[in-house]
Design a protein around this motif. Structure first.
Motif, short mmCIF file in Angstrom:
data_model
loop_
_atom_site.label_atom_id
_atom_site.label_comp_id
_atom_site.label_asym_id
_atom_site.label_seq_id
_atom_site.Cartn_x
_atom_site.Cartn_y
_atom_site.Cartn_z
N LYS A 264 50.54 -88.09 -5.44
CA LYS A 264 49.91 -89.07 -4.55
C LYS A 264 50.89 -89.49 -3.46
N ALA B 145 51.32 -86.73 -0.90
CA ALA B 145 50.15 -86.64 -0.02
C ALA B 145 50.21 -87.76 1.03
N HIS B 146 50.61 -88.95 0.61
CA HIS B 146 50.74 -90.09 1.53
C HIS B 146 51.77 -89.75 2.62
N VAL C 202 50.39 -87.25 5.18
CA VAL C 202 49.48 -87.89 6.13
C VAL C 202 50.29 -88.65 7.18
N HIS D 106 42.25 -89.85 -0.15
CA HIS D 106 42.27 -88.47 -0.64
C HIS D 106 41.29 -88.31 -1.79
N ARG E 91 41.23 -85.25 -3.09
CA ARG E 91 42.10 -84.33 -3.83
C ARG E 91 43.51 -84.44 -3.25
N TYR E 92 44.44 -84.82 -4.10
CA TYR E 92 45.82 -84.98 -3.64
C TYR E 92 46.52 -83.65 -3.41
N ARG F 252 45.35 -81.42 -1.64
CA ARG F 252 44.98 -81.08 -0.26
C ARG F 252 45.31 -82.29 0.62
N PRO F 253 46.60 -82.51 0.88
CA PRO F 253 47.04 -83.77 1.47
C PRO F 253 46.49 -84.10 2.85
N GLU G 182 43.41 -83.29 3.90
CA GLU G 182 41.97 -83.47 3.83
C GLU G 182 41.71 -84.90 3.37
N VAL G 183 41.45 -85.77 4.34
CA VAL G 183 41.29 -87.19 4.04
C VAL G 183 39.94 -87.69 4.53
#
Length: 99
Positions: free
Chosen positions: A28, A31-32, A35, A61, A63-64, A66-67, A69-70
């Motif tokens: 997580k 992914a943050h 972004v 998200h 799915r984490y 796929r960072p 894809e938000v």
């Protein structure tokens, strides 16, 4: 980097609650960070809330792994989604869209 293809984890030396969350949730957190980097470089652009159209939004998200894809959600709808579940705001459907 580890033997797998996961991104390198930032070194966290602080003992704050936030640093503890980051250590406990590396996917997580990664992914943050992705972004934030994409927003800073212009590779990703904030969109209005997909539910109400508000300008002040968070990146959510589904799915984490796929960072970039938000879903863009205002704080109110982001909290509701996490509290009440994904069924509340199905992917790709705005409130008021015909079924």
């Amino acid at each position: 980097m580890d033997d797998d293809d996961s991104p390198a984890r930032p070194r966290l030396t602080s003992d704050t609650r936030q640093a503890g969350w980051r250590r406990a949730n590396p996917l997580k957190y990664s992914a943050h960070l992705e972004v934030q980097k994409a927003l800073a470089s212009g590779a990703l652009v904030r969109q209005p809330c997909e539910v109400c159209g508000a300008a002040g939004v968070d990146a959510h998200h589904d799915r984490y792994d796929r960072p970039l894809e938000v879903r863009w959600l205002c704080r109110r709808h982001h909290i509701r989604l996490h509290h009440y579940g994904e069924d509340m705001f199905p992917i790709g459907r705005r409130v008021g869209d015909s079924e």
